[in-house]
Design a protein around this motif. Structure first.
Motif, PDB file in Angstrom:
ATOM      1  N   GLN A  11       0.849  -1.189   0.000  1.00 33.00           N
ATOM      2  CA  GLN A  11       0.000   0.000   0.000  1.00 33.00           C
ATOM      3  C   GLN A  11       0.889   1.245   0.000  1.00 33.00           C
ATOM      4  O   GLN A  11       0.642   2.202  -0.736  1.00 33.00           O
ATOM      5  CB  GLN A  11      -0.922   0.004   1.217  1.00 33.00           C
ATOM      6  CG  GLN A  11      -1.818   1.219   1.299  1.00 33.00           C
ATOM      7  CD  GLN A  11      -2.649   1.238   2.576  1.00 33.00           C
ATOM      8  OE1 GLN A  11      -2.679   0.283   3.343  1.00 33.00           O
ATOM      9  NE2 GLN A  11      -3.319   2.346   2.805  1.00 33.00           N
ATOM     10  N   GLY A  12       1.933   1.240   0.823  1.00 29.72           N
ATOM     11  CA  GLY A  12       2.877   2.353   0.866  1.00 29.72           C
ATOM     12  C   GLY A  12       3.591   2.551  -0.460  1.00 29.72           C
ATOM     13  O   GLY A  12       3.793   3.688  -0.899  1.00 29.72           O
ATOM     14  N   VAL A  13       3.970   1.455  -1.121  1.00 33.42           N
ATOM     15  CA  VAL A  13       4.617   1.542  -2.433  1.00 33.42           C
ATOM     16  C   VAL A  13       3.666   2.182  -3.441  1.00 33.42           C
ATOM     17  O   VAL A  13       4.054   3.066  -4.215  1.00 33.42           O
ATOM     18  CB  VAL A  13       5.079   0.142  -2.915  1.00 33.42           C
ATOM     19  CG1 VAL A  13       5.470   0.162  -4.385  1.00 33.42           C
ATOM     20  CG2 VAL A  13       6.228  -0.363  -2.053  1.00 33.42           C
ATOM     21  N   GLU A  14       2.418   1.764  -3.415  1.00 32.46           N
ATOM     22  CA  GLU A  14       1.412   2.326  -4.316  1.00 32.46           C
ATOM     23  C   GLU A  14       1.227   3.823  -4.046  1.00 32.46           C
ATOM     24  O   GLU A  14       1.142   4.627  -4.979  1.00 32.46           O
ATOM     25  CB  GLU A  14       0.090   1.582  -4.117  1.00 32.46           C
ATOM     26  CG  GLU A  14      -0.909   1.786  -5.220  1.00 32.46           C
ATOM     27  CD  GLU A  14      -2.102   0.863  -5.039  1.00 32.46           C
ATOM     28  OE1 GLU A  14      -3.213   1.403  -4.876  1.00 32.46           O
ATOM     29  OE2 GLU A  14      -1.925  -0.368  -5.053  1.00 32.46           O
ATOM     30  N   VAL A  87      15.892  -1.946  -5.380  1.00 31.33           N
ATOM     31  CA  VAL A  87      16.546  -0.969  -4.497  1.00 31.33           C
ATOM     32  C   VAL A  87      17.546  -0.129  -5.282  1.00 31.33           C
ATOM     33  O   VAL A  87      17.626   1.090  -5.089  1.00 31.33           O
ATOM     34  CB  VAL A  87      17.232  -1.673  -3.299  1.00 31.33           C
ATOM     35  CG1 VAL A  87      17.992  -0.680  -2.435  1.00 31.33           C
ATOM     36  CG2 VAL A  87      16.204  -2.439  -2.472  1.00 31.33           C
ATOM     37  N   ASP A  88      18.295  -0.757  -6.187  1.00 32.11           N
ATOM     38  CA  ASP A  88      19.291  -0.014  -6.966  1.00 32.11           C
ATOM     39  C   ASP A  88      18.648   1.108  -7.772  1.00 32.11           C
ATOM     40  O   ASP A  88      19.181   2.218  -7.834  1.00 32.11           O
ATOM     41  CB  ASP A  88      20.052  -0.942  -7.912  1.00 32.11           C
ATOM     42  CG  ASP A  88      21.122  -1.743  -7.208  1.00 32.11           C
ATOM     43  OD1 ASP A  88      21.393  -1.485  -6.018  1.00 32.11           O
ATOM     44  OD2 ASP A  88      21.698  -2.650  -7.853  1.00 32.11           O
ATOM     45  N   GLU A  89      17.509   0.838  -8.373  1.00 36.02           N
ATOM     46  CA  GLU A  89      16.835   1.858  -9.185  1.00 36.02           C
ATOM     47  C   GLU A  89      16.318   2.997  -8.308  1.00 36.02           C
ATOM     48  O   GLU A  89      16.464   4.167  -8.651  1.00 36.02           O
ATOM     49  CB  GLU A  89      15.694   1.237  -9.991  1.00 36.02           C
ATOM     50  CG  GLU A  89      15.051   2.190 -10.966  1.00 36.02           C
ATOM     51  CD  GLU A  89      15.987   2.676 -12.074  1.00 36.02           C
ATOM     52  OE1 GLU A  89      15.708   3.763 -12.614  1.00 36.02           O
ATOM     53  OE2 GLU A  89      16.978   1.990 -12.396  1.00 36.02           O
ATOM     54  N   LEU A  90      15.715   2.663  -7.170  1.00 39.83           N
ATOM     55  CA  LEU A  90      15.237   3.695  -6.249  1.00 39.83           C
ATOM     56  C   LEU A  90      16.403   4.553  -5.765  1.00 39.83           C
ATOM     57  O   LEU A  90      16.306   5.781  -5.710  1.00 39.83           O
ATOM     58  CB  LEU A  90      14.497   3.066  -5.068  1.00 39.83           C
ATOM     59  CG  LEU A  90      13.964   4.028  -4.000  1.00 39.83           C
ATOM     60  CD1 LEU A  90      13.034   5.079  -4.596  1.00 39.83           C
ATOM     61  CD2 LEU A  90      13.270   3.247  -2.893  1.00 39.83           C
ATOM     62  N   LEU A  91      17.516   3.904  -5.438  1.00 43.85           N
ATOM     63  CA  LEU A  91      18.707   4.643  -5.005  1.00 43.85           C
ATOM     64  C   LEU A  91      19.233   5.541  -6.117  1.00 43.85           C
ATOM     65  O   LEU A  91      19.538   6.716  -5.878  1.00 43.85           O
ATOM     66  CB  LEU A  91      19.810   3.665  -4.583  1.00 43.85           C
ATOM     67  CG  LEU A  91      19.846   3.265  -3.131  1.00 43.85           C
ATOM     68  CD1 LEU A  91      20.890   2.181  -2.903  1.00 43.85           C
ATOM     69  CD2 LEU A  91      20.130   4.464  -2.255  1.00 43.85           C
ATOM     70  N   SER A  92      19.353   4.997  -7.301  1.00 45.33           N
ATOM     71  CA  SER A  92      19.878   5.752  -8.435  1.00 45.33           C
ATOM     72  C   SER A  92      19.032   6.998  -8.706  1.00 45.33           C
ATOM     73  O   SER A  92      19.564   8.105  -8.876  1.00 45.33           O
ATOM     74  CB  SER A  92      19.915   4.845  -9.669  1.00 45.33           C
ATOM     75  OG  SER A  92      20.291   5.574 -10.802  1.00 45.33           O
ATOM     76  N   LEU A 127      10.178   0.539  -8.270  1.00 46.43           N
ATOM     77  CA  LEU A 127       9.923  -0.519  -9.241  1.00 46.43           C
ATOM     78  C   LEU A 127       9.913  -1.867  -8.535  1.00 46.43           C
ATOM     79  O   LEU A 127      10.757  -2.133  -7.670  1.00 46.43           O
ATOM     80  CB  LEU A 127      10.985  -0.510 -10.342  1.00 46.43           C
ATOM     81  CG  LEU A 127      11.126   0.803 -11.133  1.00 46.43           C
ATOM     82  CD1 LEU A 127      12.236   0.671 -12.171  1.00 46.43           C
ATOM     83  CD2 LEU A 127       9.809   1.172 -11.795  1.00 46.43           C
ATOM     84  N   LEU A 128       8.992  -2.724  -8.939  1.00 47.03           N
ATOM     85  CA  LEU A 128       8.912  -4.060  -8.384  1.00 47.03           C
ATOM     86  C   LEU A 128       9.844  -4.994  -9.133  1.00 47.03           C
ATOM     87  O   LEU A 128      10.126  -4.799 -10.313  1.00 47.03           O
ATOM     88  CB  LEU A 128       7.472  -4.576  -8.463  1.00 47.03           C
ATOM     89  CG  LEU A 128       6.392  -3.676  -7.883  1.00 47.03           C
ATOM     90  CD1 LEU A 128       5.036  -4.378  -7.963  1.00 47.03           C
ATOM     91  CD2 LEU A 128       6.703  -3.263  -6.456  1.00 47.03           C
TER      92      LEU A 128
END
Length: 131
Positions: A11-14, A87-92, A127-128
């Motif tokens: 839900q938080g991701v959404e 995680v890598d994409e969110l960090l980037s 991203l999932l």
């Protein structure tokens, strides 16, 4: 979706991906309070990035920069794919936004009439993964 992560996490991701950053913070904070490591710091890193984006929407450059840095640093401890997210994409994306904000400076953010009009600002998405 990962079987190991609670429904509230998704839900938080959404909420994050639909730019409901304050709601995302509330959702993930409730999980964070009850969690133990390693999930506790994971939730905290994501919610700090969400609050950074909330601050950015309110033209709070300083709060945004500080929390983008703290959230990114917290997530660096995790593998590329963790909890069903990339995680890598969110960090980037978070680090790229942080660098852009540092280059733009506080004055340009506080004077902006609409942050979406600022082409240089690309907000991170979660991203999932297939794991």
């Amino acid at each position: 979706m990962s079987e190991t992560m609670p429904q509230e996490f998704w839900q938080g991701v959404e909420q994050f991906n639909s730019r409901q950053f304050y709601a995302c913070h509330d959702t993930l904070e409730a999980l964070w309070i009850e969690a133990s490591e390693p999930e506790k710091s994971f939730y905290q890193g994501i919610l700090q990035i969400a609050v950074a984006l909330y601050h950015l929407g309110n033209r709070n450059w300083r709060g945004s920069v500080i929390l983008l840095g703290e959230g990114s640093n917290r997530l660096r401890r995790y593998p590329s794919n963790y909890g069903g997210i990339d995680v890598d994409e969110l960090l980037s994306e978070s680090v790229a936004l942080l660098k852009t904000l540092q280059q733009i400076g506080a004055d340009k953010i506080t004077a902006a009439s609409d942050l979406d009009e600022q082409e240089a600002l690309t907000l991170p998405k979660i991203l999932l993964t297939n794991n």
